[in-house]
Design a protein around this motif. Structure first.
Motif, PDB file in Angstrom:
ATOM      1  N   LYS A  16       0.827  -1.192   0.000  1.00  0.00           N
ATOM      2  CA  LYS A  16       0.000   0.000   0.000  1.00  0.00           C
ATOM      3  C   LYS A  16       0.871   1.255   0.000  1.00  0.00           C
ATOM      4  O   LYS A  16       1.892   1.303   0.683  1.00  0.00           O
ATOM      5  CB  LYS A  16      -0.922   0.002   1.213  1.00  0.00           C
ATOM      6  CG  LYS A  16      -1.965  -1.097   1.186  1.00  0.00           C
ATOM      7  CD  LYS A  16      -2.892  -0.998   2.383  1.00  0.00           C
ATOM      8  CE  LYS A  16      -3.975  -2.076   2.322  1.00  0.00           C
ATOM      9  NZ  LYS A  16      -4.881  -1.987   3.482  1.00  0.00           N
ATOM     10  N   VAL A  17       0.434   2.221  -0.752  1.00  0.00           N
ATOM     11  CA  VAL A  17       1.142   3.492  -0.837  1.00  0.00           C
ATOM     12  C   VAL A  17       0.689   4.388   0.314  1.00  0.00           C
ATOM     13  O   VAL A  17      -0.484   4.384   0.699  1.00  0.00           O
ATOM     14  CB  VAL A  17       0.855   4.182  -2.187  1.00  0.00           C
ATOM     15  CG1 VAL A  17       1.509   5.552  -2.247  1.00  0.00           C
ATOM     16  CG2 VAL A  17       1.315   3.318  -3.343  1.00  0.00           C
ATOM     17  N   ASN A  18       1.596   5.149   0.857  1.00  0.00           N
ATOM     18  CA  ASN A  18       1.248   6.124   1.883  1.00  0.00           C
ATOM     19  C   ASN A  18       0.525   7.301   1.202  1.00  0.00           C
ATOM     20  O   ASN A  18       1.137   8.112   0.514  1.00  0.00           O
ATOM     21  CB  ASN A  18       2.506   6.614   2.594  1.00  0.00           C
ATOM     22  CG  ASN A  18       2.193   7.616   3.697  1.00  0.00           C
ATOM     23  OD1 ASN A  18       1.036   7.931   3.947  1.00  0.00           O
ATOM     24  ND2 ASN A  18       3.224   8.100   4.367  1.00  0.00           N
ATOM     25  N   GLU A  71      -1.172   9.759   2.642  1.00  0.00           N
ATOM     26  CA  GLU A  71      -1.413  10.925   3.480  1.00  0.00           C
ATOM     27  C   GLU A  71      -1.017  12.232   2.789  1.00  0.00           C
ATOM     28  O   GLU A  71      -1.704  13.250   2.909  1.00  0.00           O
ATOM     29  CB  GLU A  71      -0.671  10.774   4.819  1.00  0.00           C
ATOM     30  CG  GLU A  71      -1.286   9.752   5.760  1.00  0.00           C
ATOM     31  CD  GLU A  71      -2.758  10.031   6.034  1.00  0.00           C
ATOM     32  OE1 GLU A  71      -3.087  11.198   6.348  1.00  0.00           O
ATOM     33  OE2 GLU A  71      -3.571   9.097   5.918  1.00  0.00           O
ATOM     34  N   ALA A  72       0.114  12.210   2.076  1.00  0.00           N
ATOM     35  CA  ALA A  72       0.548  13.423   1.372  1.00  0.00           C
ATOM     36  C   ALA A  72      -0.456  13.808   0.294  1.00  0.00           C
ATOM     37  O   ALA A  72      -0.794  14.998   0.121  1.00  0.00           O
ATOM     38  CB  ALA A  72       1.926  13.217   0.764  1.00  0.00           C
ATOM     39  N   TYR A  73      -0.980  12.824  -0.449  1.00  0.00           N
ATOM     40  CA  TYR A  73      -1.971  13.093  -1.484  1.00  0.00           C
ATOM     41  C   TYR A  73      -3.276  13.590  -0.860  1.00  0.00           C
ATOM     42  O   TYR A  73      -3.939  14.483  -1.383  1.00  0.00           O
ATOM     43  CB  TYR A  73      -2.229  11.830  -2.305  1.00  0.00           C
ATOM     44  CG  TYR A  73      -1.010  11.322  -3.023  1.00  0.00           C
ATOM     45  CD1 TYR A  73      -0.574  11.932  -4.203  1.00  0.00           C
ATOM     46  CD2 TYR A  73      -0.284  10.239  -2.536  1.00  0.00           C
ATOM     47  CE1 TYR A  73       0.546  11.478  -4.867  1.00  0.00           C
ATOM     48  CE2 TYR A  73       0.845   9.784  -3.188  1.00  0.00           C
ATOM     49  CZ  TYR A  73       1.259  10.403  -4.355  1.00  0.00           C
ATOM     50  OH  TYR A  73       2.375   9.955  -5.003  1.00  0.00           O
ATOM     51  N   LYS A  74      -3.646  12.984   0.303  1.00  0.00           N
ATOM     52  CA  LYS A  74      -4.861  13.392   0.997  1.00  0.00           C
ATOM     53  C   LYS A  74      -4.765  14.854   1.469  1.00  0.00           C
ATOM     54  O   LYS A  74      -5.715  15.626   1.347  1.00  0.00           O
ATOM     55  CB  LYS A  74      -5.113  12.476   2.206  1.00  0.00           C
ATOM     56  CG  LYS A  74      -6.361  12.821   3.026  1.00  0.00           C
ATOM     57  CD  LYS A  74      -6.537  11.835   4.160  1.00  0.00           C
ATOM     58  CE  LYS A  74      -7.782  12.155   4.974  1.00  0.00           C
ATOM     59  NZ  LYS A  74      -7.746  13.485   5.591  1.00  0.00           N
ATOM     60  N   ALA A  75      -3.575  15.221   1.988  1.00  0.00           N
ATOM     61  CA  ALA A  75      -3.389  16.596   2.458  1.00  0.00           C
ATOM     62  C   ALA A  75      -3.525  17.594   1.313  1.00  0.00           C
ATOM     63  O   ALA A  75      -4.170  18.645   1.451  1.00  0.00           O
ATOM     64  CB  ALA A  75      -2.015  16.728   3.122  1.00  0.00           C
ATOM     65  N   ASN A  76      -2.947  17.262   0.149  1.00  0.00           N
ATOM     66  CA  ASN A  76      -3.057  18.141  -1.018  1.00  0.00           C
ATOM     67  C   ASN A  76      -4.498  18.224  -1.508  1.00  0.00           C
ATOM     68  O   ASN A  76      -4.991  19.297  -1.874  1.00  0.00           O
ATOM     69  CB  ASN A  76      -2.147  17.653  -2.144  1.00  0.00           C
ATOM     70  CG  ASN A  76      -0.686  17.907  -1.849  1.00  0.00           C
ATOM     71  OD1 ASN A  76      -0.352  18.776  -1.050  1.00  0.00           O
ATOM     72  ND2 ASN A  76       0.196  17.149  -2.476  1.00  0.00           N
ATOM     73  N   ARG A  77      -5.184  17.054  -1.534  1.00  0.00           N
ATOM     74  CA  ARG A  77      -6.585  17.041  -1.970  1.00  0.00           C
ATOM     75  C   ARG A  77      -7.444  17.919  -1.073  1.00  0.00           C
ATOM     76  O   ARG A  77      -8.230  18.739  -1.548  1.00  0.00           O
ATOM     77  CB  ARG A  77      -7.108  15.604  -1.961  1.00  0.00           C
ATOM     78  CG  ARG A  77      -8.580  15.487  -2.373  1.00  0.00           C
ATOM     79  CD  ARG A  77      -9.219  14.223  -1.852  1.00  0.00           C
ATOM     80  NE  ARG A  77      -9.295  14.213  -0.401  1.00  0.00           N
ATOM     81  CZ  ARG A  77      -9.781  13.201   0.314  1.00  0.00           C
ATOM     82  NH1 ARG A  77     -10.201  12.107  -0.304  1.00  0.00           N
ATOM     83  NH2 ARG A  77      -9.810  13.266   1.637  1.00  0.00           N
ATOM     84  N   ASP A  78      -7.286  17.738   0.227  1.00  0.00           N
ATOM     85  CA  ASP A  78      -8.119  18.486   1.167  1.00  0.00           C
ATOM     86  C   ASP A  78      -7.841  19.987   1.092  1.00  0.00           C
ATOM     87  O   ASP A  78      -8.757  20.811   1.185  1.00  0.00           O
ATOM     88  CB  ASP A  78      -7.877  17.982   2.594  1.00  0.00           C
ATOM     89  CG  ASP A  78      -8.389  16.555   2.795  1.00  0.00           C
ATOM     90  OD1 ASP A  78      -9.167  16.085   1.936  1.00  0.00           O
ATOM     91  OD2 ASP A  78      -8.000  15.927   3.802  1.00  0.00           O
ATOM     92  N   LEU A  79      -6.562  20.332   0.911  1.00  0.00           N
ATOM     93  CA  LEU A  79      -6.192  21.745   0.803  1.00  0.00           C
ATOM     94  C   LEU A  79      -6.864  22.390  -0.409  1.00  0.00           C
ATOM     95  O   LEU A  79      -7.465  23.473  -0.314  1.00  0.00           O
ATOM     96  CB  LEU A  79      -4.674  21.880   0.705  1.00  0.00           C
ATOM     97  CG  LEU A  79      -4.120  23.303   0.560  1.00  0.00           C
ATOM     98  CD1 LEU A  79      -4.389  24.102   1.830  1.00  0.00           C
ATOM     99  CD2 LEU A  79      -2.619  23.263   0.278  1.00  0.00           C
TER     100      LEU A  79
END
Length: 222
Positions: free
Chosen positions: A194-196, A198-206
Motif C-alpha cells: 500500500k502506498v502512503n 497521506e501526502a496526497y490526501k493533504a493536497n486534496r483536502d487543501l
C-alpha cells in the motif's frame, strides 16, 4: 527576448494600425483605420485584387482595411503568413496616405520583411543552434506613433527534426513507454503493498476545502 521599435513621428493620415494579441505568435490578422476619401478607397480596392485575404469596410466614419493571413509560433514563423506584413505592404502601394505616412509605412515594410532580422541588420546565426528568429508579432498605435514588437529567440538547433526523432527513439529503447519484463516481476512481488496516501490526501483536502470556500462547486476525489 522581446524587442520593440517605435516610430520617431506620428501618422498624419492613418488613424491607427493594430495587429496581434500574443507576443509569441505571428499575427494572422491586422487592420488599419483611415479617413474616408474617394482616393483612398479606390487605391485600397485596387490593392485588394492582389490577395483574397484583404477586406475593406466603412465603420464609424472610417475606412477599416484589414489583412488576414495564417498564424504560426514565433519560433517557426516561416510556417505562417503575417497579416501585418500583408497590411503594411498593401498600404505602401497607396500614395493617398501622404508623404509622412508613406515614410513610416515603408520603414515598417522593411522592419517586417523577413523573420530573421536580416533586413534590419539584426540577423544572427550559430553553427550549432542555427539562425535566430525575429518575428514581428504585435503592432499598435500609441499617441499616433506606430510600435512594432518582436519575439526574438534562438531555436532548438539547426537539425531540430533529427533531434526530435532521436529523442523519440531513445524514449522507446529505454522502455519508458513499454515497461521491461523485470517490472512485471516486481509488480507480482508487491501487489499487496500500500502506498502512503497521506501526502496526497493533504493536497486534496487543501485544494478542495479552499476552492469550495471560494464558492466553486467541486467533486471531491475519493
Amino acid at each position: 527576448m522581446k524587442v520593440s521599435l517605435i516610430a520617431d513621428k506620428p501618422f498624419d493620415t492613418i488613424i491607427y494600425i493594430k495587429a496581434g494579441t500574443v507576443s509569441n505568435a505571428v499575427a494572422a490578422y491586422a487592420e488599419a483605420a483611415l479617413p474616408v476619401t474617394a482616393e483612398l478607397r479606390a487605391q485600397l480596392e485596387q490593392v485588394m485584387l492582389t490577395d483574397s485575404g484583404f477586406a475593406l469596410r466603412e465603420e464609424d466614419g472610417r475606412l477599416i482595411f484589414s489583412a488576414t493571413g495564417l498564424t504560426a509560433h514565433a519560433s517557426r514563423p516561416q510556417l505562417g503568413k503575417s497579416g501585418l506584413k500583408m497590411l503594411v505592404k498593401a498600404l505602401s502601394a497607396c500614395p493617398a496616405i501622404g508623404t509622412n505616412d508613406m515614410e513610416i509605412i515603408r520603414t515598417a515594410v522593411l522592419a517586417t520583411e523577413d523573420d530573421y532580422g536580416e533586413a534590419m541588420g539584426a540577423a544572427y546565426s550559430d553553427e550549432q543552434m542555427g539562425r535566430t528568429t525575429m518575428a514581428c508579432t504585435i503592432a499598435a498605435t500609441e499617441n499616433g506613433r506606430l510600435r512594432l514588437s518582436y519575439d526574438n529567440r534562438v531555436c532548438a538547433m539547426q537539425d531540430a527534426e533529427k533531434l526530435y526523432l532521436a529523442v523519440c527513439g531513445a524514449g522507446r529503447s529505454l522502455g519508458y513507454v513499454c515497461a521491461p519484463s523485470l517490472f512485471q516481476h516486481v509488480i507480482a512481488k508487491c501487489i499487496d503493498a500500500k502506498v502512503n496516501v497521506e501526502a496526497y490526501k493533504a493536497n486534496r483536502d487543501l485544494l478542495y476545502d479552499n476552492l469550495t470556500a471560494y464558492g466553486y462547486e467541486c467533486v471531491k476525489p475519493d
